[in-house]
Design an enzyme around this catalytic site. Structure first.
Site, mmCIF file in Angstrom:
data_model
loop_
_atom_site.group_PDB
_atom_site.id
_atom_site.type_symbol
_atom_site.label_atom_id
_atom_site.label_comp_id
_atom_site.label_asym_id
_atom_site.label_seq_id
_atom_site.Cartn_x
_atom_site.Cartn_y
_atom_site.Cartn_z
ATOM 1 C CB CYS A 165 -0.947 -0.052 1.197
ATOM 2 S SG CYS A 165 -2.192 1.262 1.218
ATOM 3 C CG ASP A 219 -6.850 -1.183 -4.898
ATOM 4 O OD1 ASP A 219 -7.525 -0.256 -4.412
ATOM 5 O OD2 ASP A 219 -5.669 -1.405 -4.578
ATOM 6 C CG HIS A 255 -5.715 -1.826 -1.256
ATOM 7 N ND1 HIS A 255 -4.851 -1.106 -2.038
ATOM 8 C CD2 HIS A 255 -5.287 -1.672 0.014
ATOM 9 C CE1 HIS A 255 -3.940 -0.523 -1.281
ATOM 10 N NE2 HIS A 255 -4.175 -0.861 -0.033
#
Length: 285
Positions: A165, A219, A255
């Site tokens: 991330c 995502d 994600h």
């Protein structure tokens, strides 16, 4: 938060009173822990693990094979939640595979007690993460590279970097800006940013280490179109290091799909992507 590497805020952040208490007790990031998660626990058998202090007071968690001998190294860059139990477990997984893994605490200056994993308000997390601007990120990566170079257990000139991330974006930028890295693996790191600052998509021609990017097709924070743009930029680059880089898209993954403490964990995508990372490191460091 730095416009260069903003954190993605996906839909998989789940918090309940019960979940918060369990996450704190176990050492996982409260804001992202699924109540019913069964995170992988990697033993430290055969490993030397613990906290260290590197140059300038930069703290980090290290896991490495115990005993004499030197091993290739991997810098592990955390999500926005800092060095919590899942990041430590990733270090142990790498160490069990024969690497020295070190996770620097990029946020220690604003969060000296490492309270990030226990916070229950995203606004408070953002305040801390915003203090780690691009220049500081790159300086901390270099500090870690230099520290590894001075350790007898780390093989000289054989250092890679991976991150998740927020940390995924750091990987792309470090591969372009920090000497001494041989390979990078960026897990769902943001690719675009402000026009007046460097960000991964604008740094393709300056990559010094090949990067494998691992992304989820579901995502919402990182559109598939961004991943496709990066793939095209790498393929068309004049820079041979960029041509040796690649992005991989897992269409059914969200994600955070490697993070087994989150509801977004996708076992199939996680296994394939982990294998890709290990193959990339084996080939390059």
């Amino acid at each position: 938060m730095s416009e260069t590497t903003p954190a993605t805020l996906p839909d998989d952040f789940v918090l309940t009173r019960r979940g918060a208490a369990a996450a704190i007790a176990a050492g996982y990031a409260v804001l992202a822990t699924a109540v019913d998660a069964e995170p992988i626990i990697t033993p430290d058998t055969g490993l030397t693990t613990g906290m260290v202090t590197m140059g300038g007071g930069l703290p980090g968690y290290v896991a490495r094979p115990e005993g004499d001998g030197s091993h290739p190294a991997v810098i592990v860059v955390s999500e926005i939640f800092g060095v919590h139990e899942w990041i430590k477990d990733v270090c142990r997984r790498l160490a069990q595979a024969g690497y020295v893994a070190v996770a620097p605490n990029f946020f220690y200056r604003a969060d000296p007690e490492n309270a990030l994993p226990t916070l229950t308000e995203m606004t408070e997390v953002r305040k801390i993460v915003a203090t780690a601007e691009l220049d500081q990120q790159m300086a901390d990566v270099k500090t870690t590279v230099d520290w590894l170079a001075a350790q007898p257990f780390a093989a000289s000139g054989r250092t890679g970097i991976t991150g998740f991330c927020w940390g995924g974006a750091v990987v792309w930028m470090a591969a372009a800006m920090v000497p001494g890295l041989k390979a990078g693996v960026a897990w769902y790191g943001r690719l675009t940013g402000s026009d007046d600052r460097p960000y991964p998509l604008t740094s393709v021609e300056t990559l010094k280490a090949p990067v494998v990017g691992l992304y989820g097709g579901l995502d919402r924070g990182i559109p598939t179109s961004d991943v496709e743009k990066m793939g095209a930029a790498l393929a068309s680059a004049a820079n041979p290091v960029a041509k040796a880089s690649a992005v991989n898209l897992y269409g059914e993954a969200n994600h955070g799909f490697l993070a087994d403490y989150r509801p977004s964990y996708n076992e199939a995508a996680a296994k394939d992507a982990w294998d890709r990372m290990m193959a990339h490191f084996k080939a390059n460091i």
